[in-house]
Design a protein around this motif. Structure first.
Motif, PDB file in Angstrom:
ATOM      1  N   LEU A   1       0.858  -1.074  -0.007  1.00 44.68           N
ATOM      2  CA  LEU A   1      -0.105   0.063  -0.100  1.00 44.68           C
ATOM      3  C   LEU A   1       0.799   1.226   0.047  1.00 44.68           C
ATOM      4  CD1 LEU A   1      -2.718  -0.987   2.786  1.00 44.68           C
ATOM      5  CD2 LEU A   1      -2.884  -1.296   0.035  1.00 44.68           C
ATOM      6  N   TYR A   2       0.349   2.243  -0.559  1.00 39.60           N
ATOM      7  CA  TYR A   2       0.730   3.609  -0.446  1.00 39.60           C
ATOM      8  C   TYR A   2       1.908   3.997  -1.587  1.00 39.60           C
ATOM      9  CZ  TYR A   2      -1.724   3.410   3.946  1.00 39.60           C
ATOM     10  OH  TYR A   2      -2.707   3.256   4.902  1.00 39.60           O
ATOM     11  N   ILE A   3       2.171   3.026  -2.207  1.00 38.05           N
ATOM     12  CA  ILE A   3       3.069   3.456  -3.554  1.00 38.05           C
ATOM     13  C   ILE A   3       2.667   4.378  -4.331  1.00 38.05           C
ATOM     14  CG2 ILE A   3       3.961   2.359  -5.731  1.00 38.05           C
ATOM     15  CD1 ILE A   3       4.434  -0.285  -4.307  1.00 38.05           C
ATOM     16  N   ASN A   4       3.268   5.310  -4.553  1.00 37.84           N
ATOM     17  CA  ASN A   4       2.886   6.465  -5.641  1.00 37.84           C
ATOM     18  C   ASN A   4       4.131   7.107  -6.351  1.00 37.84           C
ATOM     19  OD1 ASN A   4       1.220   8.448  -6.541  1.00 37.84           O
ATOM     20  ND2 ASN A   4       0.206   8.893  -4.566  1.00 37.84           N
ATOM     21  N   ASP A   5       3.752   8.314  -6.957  1.00 36.82           N
ATOM     22  CA  ASP A   5       5.009   9.108  -7.478  1.00 36.82           C
ATOM     23  C   ASP A   5       5.940   9.338  -6.051  1.00 36.82           C
ATOM     24  OD1 ASP A   5       6.737  11.034  -8.219  1.00 36.82           O
ATOM     25  OD2 ASP A   5       4.994  12.225  -8.990  1.00 36.82           O
ATOM     26  N   SER A   6       6.900   9.238  -6.276  1.00 36.53           N
ATOM     27  CA  SER A   6       7.655   9.315  -4.949  1.00 36.53           C
ATOM     28  C   SER A   6       7.810  10.945  -4.701  1.00 36.53           C
ATOM     29  CB  SER A   6       9.449   9.122  -5.231  1.00 36.53           C
ATOM     30  OG  SER A   6       9.792   9.730  -6.263  1.00 36.53           O
ATOM     31  N   LYS A   7       7.725  11.748  -5.563  1.00 36.91           N
ATOM     32  CA  LYS A   7       7.541  13.166  -5.226  1.00 36.91           C
ATOM     33  C   LYS A   7       6.399  13.620  -4.496  1.00 36.91           C
ATOM     34  CE  LYS A   7       7.640  14.619  -9.491  1.00 36.91           C
ATOM     35  NZ  LYS A   7       7.908  13.098  -9.972  1.00 36.91           N
TER      36      LYS A   7
END
Length: 253
Positions: free
Chosen positions: A102-108
Motif C-alpha cells: 500500500l501507499y506506493i505512489n509518485d515518489s515526489k
C-alpha cells in the motif's frame, strides 16, 4: 466491571494494525464514555482511509492487469535529470503479480519518511530490483537524456530474471530488445513504475546526503543537488566540486 483507562485504550489503538481495526471497533463500540467513543471514531476513520487506499492501489494496477500475459512486468523510472550536481539515477523493479504493497505512489508525492519505509518494503518483496547511475562527467560528455538511457539500460540488465515487458515513465528506451509501454505520468499511473520511482529517489537522496558530509558548504543533504538559492550562492563562493555538472552550471561560474 473494571473498565480500562482511556489512556490505555488510546495506546491500544496506536498499536493496532490497520488489518485489526474491526476487532478494536467491535471491542469498544458499547463503551459509552465519550473519550472511548472518540477513539472508536478515530479507528473508523483509519479504516475508511485504508479502504480508500485499497481501492486506489487496485486502480494503480490497471496496466499490470492489462498486460498480465507477460510473465515479468518491470517498472522503470529515473530521478536527477534536473540537478546541478550528482548523478542521474534509474531504477527497474519487478513486483509480484499479487503485490499488495500500500501507499506506493509518485515518489515526489510522498514524505521522506514514507519513501524510506516503502523502500525497505519494496526491496524485501520485489522479485528483482536493478539500479543504474551515470556520473556528472558522463552527463557532460553525452548529455542528460542519453546518460539517463544508459542508466536505465544498466538497471534493466541487473534484473534477474530479465523482464518480458517494460512499463516506462513517458519514454521508450533505445537499445533494449524488450517490449516497452511508455506511460505519461507513469509513476502515478502504474504500481510498478511508482515502486521504481521510490527506489531511485531514496537511492539518490542517500548518496547526496553522503556527499553533504564531505562537502557541507553546498547543502546537498537538503537540496539534493538542485539549484536552490543557497546552493547557487555556494557555487559562486566556493566554485564547483567534482560532482557538479559542468554543462549545467556554466551560467553561474
Amino acid at each position: 466491571m473494571n473498565l480500562m483507562k482511556i489512556a490505555e485504550i488510546r495506546e491500544e489503538l496506536k498499536q493496532t494494525p490497520d488489518c485489526a481495526l474491526d476487532g478494536f471497533i467491535w471491542k469498544y463500540a458499547a463503551d459509552d464514555r465519550s473519550g472511548v467513543q472518540m477513539l472508536v471514531a478515530q479507528a473508523k476513520k483509519r479504516q475508511e482511509k485504508l479502504e480508500a487506499e485499497l481501492v486506489r492501489i487496485e486502480q494503480l494496477k490497471k496496466y499490470e492487469r492489462r498486460y498480465a500475459d507477460y510473465e515479468y512486468i518491470c517498472g522503470i523510472d529515473e530521478v536527477g535529470r534536473g540537478p546541478l550536481a550528482g548523478p542521474v539515477t534509474a531504477a527497474a523493479v519487478i513486483l509480484p503479480k499479487d503485490c499488495s504493497i500500500l501507499y506506493i505512489n509518485d515518489s515526489k508525492k510522498l514524505s521522506t519518511k514514507k519513501r524510506e519505509e516503502l523502500y525497505e518494503i519494496i526491496m524485501e518483496q520485489a522479485i528483482s530490483v536493478g539500479i543504474g547511475m551515470r556520473s556528472p562527467q558522463r552527463i557532460d560528455e553525452i548529455n542528460i537524456l542519453h546518460a539517463t538511457y544508459e542508466a536505465m539500460r544498466d538497471a534493466v540488465e541487473m534484473l534477474e530474471p530479465q523482464p518480458t515487458l517494460l512499463l516506462n515513465d513517458a519514454v521508450t528506451i533505445p537499445g533494449l530488445n524488450i517490449d516497452q509501454v511508455p506511460i505519461i505520468h507513469g509513476d502515478a499511473e502504474s504500481i510498478s513504475i511508482g515502486a521504481a520511482s521510490i527506489i531511485a529517489k531514496v537511492t539518490r537522496d542517500r548518496l547526496m546526503t553522503e556527499y553533504d558530509a564531505l562537502m557541507p558548504e553546498y547543502g546537498f543533504a537538503s537540496n539534493k543537488g538542485y539549484g536552490s538559492a543557497a546552493h547557487i550562492n555556494a557555487l559562486k563562493t566556493y566554485g564547483p566540486t567534482p560532482i557538479h555538472r559542468r554543462t549545467f552550471i556554466e551560467k553561474f561560474i
